[in-house]
Write a protein that holds these residues in place. Structure first.
Motif, PDB file in Angstrom:
ATOM      1  N   TYR A   1       1.207  11.645 -17.954  1.00  0.00           N
ATOM      2  CA  TYR A   1       0.366  10.774 -17.138  1.00  0.00           C
ATOM      3  C   TYR A   1      -0.157   9.590 -17.948  1.00  0.00           C
ATOM      4  O   TYR A   1      -0.252   8.470 -17.438  1.00  0.00           O
ATOM      5  N   GLU A   2      -0.482   9.834 -19.207  1.00  0.00           N
ATOM      6  CA  GLU A   2      -1.018   8.757 -20.040  1.00  0.00           C
ATOM      7  C   GLU A   2       0.039   7.696 -20.348  1.00  0.00           C
ATOM      8  O   GLU A   2      -0.243   6.497 -20.343  1.00  0.00           O
ATOM      9  N   GLU A   3       1.275   8.121 -20.578  1.00  0.00           N
ATOM     10  CA  GLU A   3       2.326   7.190 -20.980  1.00  0.00           C
ATOM     11  C   GLU A   3       2.950   6.459 -19.795  1.00  0.00           C
ATOM     12  O   GLU A   3       3.236   5.264 -19.889  1.00  0.00           O
ATOM     13  N   THR A   4       3.157   7.153 -18.686  1.00  0.00           N
ATOM     14  CA  THR A   4       3.869   6.546 -17.566  1.00  0.00           C
ATOM     15  C   THR A   4       2.946   5.903 -16.549  1.00  0.00           C
ATOM     16  O   THR A   4       3.317   4.911 -15.908  1.00  0.00           O
ATOM     17  N   MET A   5       1.734   6.409 -16.407  1.00  0.00           N
ATOM     18  CA  MET A   5       0.823   5.894 -15.387  1.00  0.00           C
ATOM     19  C   MET A   5      -0.434   5.270 -15.979  1.00  0.00           C
ATOM     20  O   MET A   5      -1.293   4.775 -15.246  1.00  0.00           O
ATOM     21  N   GLN A   6      -0.590   5.284 -17.308  1.00  0.00           N
ATOM     22  CA  GLN A   6      -1.726   4.666 -18.003  1.00  0.00           C
ATOM     23  C   GLN A   6      -3.073   5.130 -17.424  1.00  0.00           C
ATOM     24  O   GLN A   6      -3.966   4.336 -17.127  1.00  0.00           O
ATOM     25  N   MET A   7      -3.207   6.435 -17.232  1.00  0.00           N
ATOM     26  CA  MET A   7      -4.433   6.985 -16.670  1.00  0.00           C
ATOM     27  C   MET A   7      -5.457   7.236 -17.771  1.00  0.00           C
ATOM     28  O   MET A   7      -5.121   7.448 -18.933  1.00  0.00           O
ATOM     29  N   SER A   8      -6.735   7.198 -17.403  1.00  0.00           N
ATOM     30  CA  SER A   8      -7.813   7.473 -18.348  1.00  0.00           C
ATOM     31  C   SER A   8      -7.939   8.980 -18.574  1.00  0.00           C
ATOM     32  O   SER A   8      -7.437   9.787 -17.772  1.00  0.00           O
TER      33      SER A   8
ATOM     34  N   VAL B   1       0.836  -1.213   0.000  1.00  0.00           N
ATOM     35  CA  VAL B   1       0.000   0.000   0.000  1.00  0.00           C
ATOM     36  C   VAL B   1       0.867   1.258   0.000  1.00  0.00           C
ATOM     37  O   VAL B   1       0.653   2.190  -0.789  1.00  0.00           O
ATOM     38  N   LEU B   2       1.860   1.283   0.880  1.00  0.00           N
ATOM     39  CA  LEU B   2       2.738   2.450   0.944  1.00  0.00           C
ATOM     40  C   LEU B   2       3.546   2.615  -0.334  1.00  0.00           C
ATOM     41  O   LEU B   2       3.793   3.739  -0.787  1.00  0.00           O
ATOM     42  N   GLY B   3       3.958   1.500  -0.939  1.00  0.00           N
ATOM     43  CA  GLY B   3       4.720   1.581  -2.188  1.00  0.00           C
ATOM     44  C   GLY B   3       3.899   2.156  -3.323  1.00  0.00           C
ATOM     45  O   GLY B   3       4.385   2.962  -4.124  1.00  0.00           O
ATOM     46  N   ILE B   4       2.621   1.752  -3.428  1.00  0.00           N
ATOM     47  CA  ILE B   4       1.755   2.274  -4.489  1.00  0.00           C
ATOM     48  C   ILE B   4       1.525   3.771  -4.301  1.00  0.00           C
ATOM     49  O   ILE B   4       1.641   4.567  -5.241  1.00  0.00           O
ATOM     50  N   ILE B   5       1.180   4.169  -3.074  1.00  0.00           N
ATOM     51  CA  ILE B   5       0.920   5.595  -2.811  1.00  0.00           C
ATOM     52  C   ILE B   5       2.192   6.412  -3.037  1.00  0.00           C
ATOM     53  O   ILE B   5       2.160   7.488  -3.649  1.00  0.00           O
ATOM     54  N   GLY B   6       3.317   5.918  -2.544  1.00  0.00           N
ATOM     55  CA  GLY B   6       4.575   6.654  -2.706  1.00  0.00           C
ATOM     56  C   GLY B   6       4.990   6.787  -4.159  1.00  0.00           C
ATOM     57  O   GLY B   6       5.478   7.844  -4.586  1.00  0.00           O
ATOM     58  N   THR B   7       4.777   5.742  -4.966  1.00  0.00           N
ATOM     59  CA  THR B   7       5.136   5.809  -6.385  1.00  0.00           C
ATOM     60  C   THR B   7       4.291   6.836  -7.122  1.00  0.00           C
ATOM     61  O   THR B   7       4.782   7.583  -7.975  1.00  0.00           O
ATOM     62  N   VAL B   8       2.986   6.888  -6.810  1.00  0.00           N
ATOM     63  CA  VAL B   8       2.110   7.876  -7.463  1.00  0.00           C
ATOM     64  C   VAL B   8       2.495   9.297  -7.068  1.00  0.00           C
ATOM     65  O   VAL B   8       2.579  10.197  -7.911  1.00  0.00           O
ATOM     66  N   LEU B   9       2.750   9.511  -5.785  1.00  0.00           N
ATOM     67  CA  LEU B   9       3.071  10.865  -5.317  1.00  0.00           C
ATOM     68  C   LEU B   9       4.473  11.317  -5.699  1.00  0.00           C
ATOM     69  O   LEU B   9       4.751  12.518  -5.689  1.00  0.00           O
TER      70      LEU B   9
END
Length: 300
Positions: A263-270, A99-107
């Motif tokens: 954001y689209e290329e690195t995080m695959q966001m809609s 959980v902390l890894g996912i949040i930290g990677t996004v931020l």
């Protein structure tokens, strides 16, 4: 004193003699017993050696049970199972690290906010190591998610350090550009120097930093202002930051589009998630019109 019972035909003495165990007693010397003994003897002589069949009244040996029954862990009786019981509890340290890894990677990709991402990454690594110790000792399960959480926490730390290093280099470059700009201004006519001297050096430095943030990090106008005035950022005065954003020649639509593509290329966001990220007060802080332009031109 009454007479003790006498053995009949010596039978009691024969049965109590250890040397005569397994040998037919006189009581067995009946025609039927003799016939049975002759059958076993004939079978032995026909096979050319000793037979496994018992002779006389000897007892046949019992074959040991090949499938012993032993108590199981729950107290029931069942076949022996040498397999090790699988741990039932999932590693809490591994879940926390994930959980902390996912949040930290996004931020970690967001300026200023990524300072907290590094802290989350460090905590995630600590919980990941604790979880891995429990998994490898066989006390917990969830090896895959524990490793994934640890790796994501490390990525959050690395990305945060990289972003901060890039920001520091950008600030150094901005300072050098500001110094160079000041030198060029001194070479201009005296009238121009007097006009330029009315602008404080802090204002010109803030403008140079704002230009760097716009050109290299594609930040919004409000994002640049917050970065210039942030206690964890450039720490310029509000007046200097306002002067910088007012005199900055930047295309914020192009900045919003560049951030949206990242954001689209690195995080695959809609597209809708990108729009919310661009306009979020905790995100890039672009205007609604700038975010709409970016989403509409994502495919270009």
């Amino acid at each position: 004193m009454p007479d003790s019972p006498q053995p009949i035909n010596g039978q009691n003495k024969f049965e109590n003699d250890p040397a005569n165990q397994g040998v037919a007693s006189p009581a067995d010397s009946t025609p039927a017993a003799a016939s049975q003994t002759n059958v076993y003897a004939q079978a032995a002589s026909g096979q050319g050696g000793a037979t496994n069949q018992p002779a006389g009244n000897s007892v046949m040996p019992m074959t040991p049970d090949p499938f012993p029954v032993v108590p199981t862990t729950n107290g029931n009786m069942g076949p022996l199972d040498s397999r090790r019981a699988r741990p039932e509890r999932l590693s809490a340290g591994g879940v926390t690290a994930l959980v902390l890894g996912i949040i930290g990677t996004v931020l970690s990709f967001i300026p200023i906010v990524n300072n907290a991402a590094a802290i989350l990454g460090v905590i995630g690594v600590v919980f990941g190591v604790i979880g891995l110790v429990g998994v490898f000792r066989g006390k917990k399960r969830g090896k895959g998610l524990t490793i994934a959480g640890t790796v994501l926490s490390v990525i959050a730390i690395v990305v945060t350090l990289g972003m901060q290093s890039a920001t520091g280099k950008a600030m150094d470059s901005a300072s050098r550009n500001a110094s160079s700009s000041t030198s060029q201004q001194q070479a201009k006519p005296q009238a121009s120097q007097q006009q330029k001297s009315k602008v404080p050096v802090e204002y010109t430095n803030a403008l140079a930093s704002a230009k760097t943030y716009s050109d290299t990090m594609h930040m919004s106008k409000q994002g640049i202002y917050d970065q210039l005035t942030s206690p964890a950022g450039d720490k310029f005065s509000p007046e200097a930051a306002q002067y910088a954003v007012d005199n900055l020649q930047a295309d914020y639509n192009a900045n919003a589009l560049a951030s949206a593509k990242q954001y689209e290329e690195t995080m695959q966001m809609s597209p809708e998630a990108i729009r919310e990220q661009l306009t979020s007060p905790a995100g890039d802080k672009f205007t609604d019109q700038e975010a709409d332009y970016a989403v509409q031109h994502l495919d270009q």
